[in-house]
Design an enzyme around this catalytic site. Structure first.
Site, PDB file in Angstrom:
ATOM      1  N   ARG A  64       0.814  -1.221   0.000  1.00  0.00           N
ATOM      2  CA  ARG A  64       0.000   0.000   0.000  1.00  0.00           C
ATOM      3  C   ARG A  64       0.846   1.269   0.000  1.00  0.00           C
ATOM      4  NH1 ARG A  64      -3.230  -3.835   2.625  1.00  0.00           N
ATOM      5  NH2 ARG A  64      -2.154  -3.509   4.590  1.00  0.00           N
ATOM      6  N   GLU A 101       1.643  -6.182  12.966  1.00  0.00           N
ATOM      7  CA  GLU A 101       0.563  -6.371  13.935  1.00  0.00           C
ATOM      8  C   GLU A 101      -0.013  -7.782  13.864  1.00  0.00           C
ATOM      9  OE1 GLU A 101      -2.799  -3.709  13.535  1.00  0.00           O
ATOM     10  OE2 GLU A 101      -3.667  -4.422  15.405  1.00  0.00           O
TER      11      GLU A 101
HETATM   12  P1  AMP Z   1       3.368  -2.744  11.706  1.00  0.00           P
HETATM   13  O1  AMP Z   1       4.589  -3.330  11.076  1.00  0.00           O
HETATM   14  O2  AMP Z   1       2.855  -3.552  12.868  1.00  0.00           O
HETATM   15  O3  AMP Z   1       3.553  -1.278  12.026  1.00  0.00           O
HETATM   16  O4  AMP Z   1       2.228  -2.858  10.615  1.00  0.00           O
HETATM   17  C1  AMP Z   1       2.209  -1.983   9.531  1.00  0.00           C
HETATM   18  C2  AMP Z   1       1.942  -2.688   8.241  1.00  0.00           C
HETATM   19  O5  AMP Z   1       0.917  -3.665   8.358  1.00  0.00           O
HETATM   20  C3  AMP Z   1       1.461  -1.699   7.216  1.00  0.00           C
HETATM   21  O6  AMP Z   1       2.049  -2.083   5.971  1.00  0.00           O
HETATM   22  C4  AMP Z   1      -0.040  -1.867   7.175  1.00  0.00           C
HETATM   23  O7  AMP Z   1      -0.490  -1.905   5.841  1.00  0.00           O
HETATM   24  C5  AMP Z   1      -0.327  -3.179   7.867  1.00  0.00           C
HETATM   25  N1  AMP Z   1      -1.214  -3.068   9.048  1.00  0.00           N
HETATM   26  C6  AMP Z   1      -0.905  -3.420  10.323  1.00  0.00           C
HETATM   27  N2  AMP Z   1      -1.948  -3.237  11.152  1.00  0.00           N
HETATM   28  C7  AMP Z   1      -2.935  -2.704  10.383  1.00  0.00           C
HETATM   29  C8  AMP Z   1      -4.273  -2.244  10.670  1.00  0.00           C
HETATM   30  N3  AMP Z   1      -4.793  -2.293  11.903  1.00  0.00           N
HETATM   31  N4  AMP Z   1      -5.008  -1.751   9.652  1.00  0.00           N
HETATM   32  C9  AMP Z   1      -4.478  -1.677   8.389  1.00  0.00           C
HETATM   33  N5  AMP Z   1      -3.245  -2.084   8.066  1.00  0.00           N
HETATM   34  C10 AMP Z   1      -2.469  -2.607   9.038  1.00  0.00           C
END
Ligand code: AMP
Length: 181
Positions: A64, A101
């Site tokens: 994205r 996440e």
């Molecule tokens: P993180 O590495 O945990 O910061 O997660 C970020 C990545 O995972 C980004 O590329 C987001 O597209 C996706 N992502 C993680 N959690 C979410 C969420 N609650 N809603 C949408 N995208 C998420």
């Protein structure tokens, strides 16, 4: 950040509960892409910011991040470099494991994509635990780049990612925030 843009975004982003797994509130940015006025406001905002900050390169995160970084790179005449999930980049790569996440994975960057000393802005759609952006910063630094900012549409500060980025000397910059998960 203008309140106006933040309100527009909060009215546009869709929350999908329990996707892709129970407990996750997925902040779906696809309605931004379907709304030309909001998409334009986002891209114009980033263009304004990065025409002032003047990074050497925009590095966009699979998948994205590609959607938001590409029009900014085009408009500002900046080089655009993708960080991709394992197995997608054809040339020699540096790679690292990461967790996000709702999962784990490996991301890769072409070895010749960043030159020593270049200033880099990372672009993704969302900061949750920060795992993806921290891993991306690590790869950029491995090639000698300097990460000056990590840009996203959404920050979820309660998941701690933006604080972890600050602790790692990466400035997070998000257009809106959601409290809680
Ligand atoms: P993180 O590495 O945990 O910061 O997660 C970020 C990545 O995972 C980004 O590329 C987001 O597209 C996706 N992502 C993680 N959690 C979410 C969420 N609650 N809603 C949408 N995208 C998420």
């Amino acid at each position: 950040m203008s309140d106006d843009l933040q309100t527009q975004l909060n009215n546009t982003i869709r929350t999908v509960s329990d996707w892709p797994e129970p407990g996750v509130q997925f902040r779906d940015i696809t309605p931004i892409l379907q709304n030309p006025a909001v998409f334009k406001a986002v891209i114009d905002h980033f263009c304004q910011r990065y025409s002032e900050l003047k990074p050497d390169v925009l590095v966009c995160i699979d998948a994205r991040g590609f959607l938001f970084a590409s029009p900014v790179a085009y408009a500002l005449g900046l080089p655009l470099v993708p960080i991709r999930k394992k197995g997608k980049l054809p040339y020699h790569t540096v790679s690292t494991d990461y967790s996000l996440e709702y999962g784990t994975g490996t991301i890769e960057l072409h070895q010749d994509a960043i030159e020593q000393g270049q200033s880099v802005v990372l672009v993704d759609d969302l900061i949750a635990t920060g795992g993806t952006l921290l891993a991306s910063a690590k790869l950029v630094r491995e090639l000698g780049g300097r990460v000056i900012e990590a840009a996203a549409i959404v920050d979820l500060p309660d998941l701690g990612g933006s604080q972890k980025l600050i602790d790692d000397n990466v400035k997070p910059y998000a257009l809106t925030t959601y409290q809680g998960v």
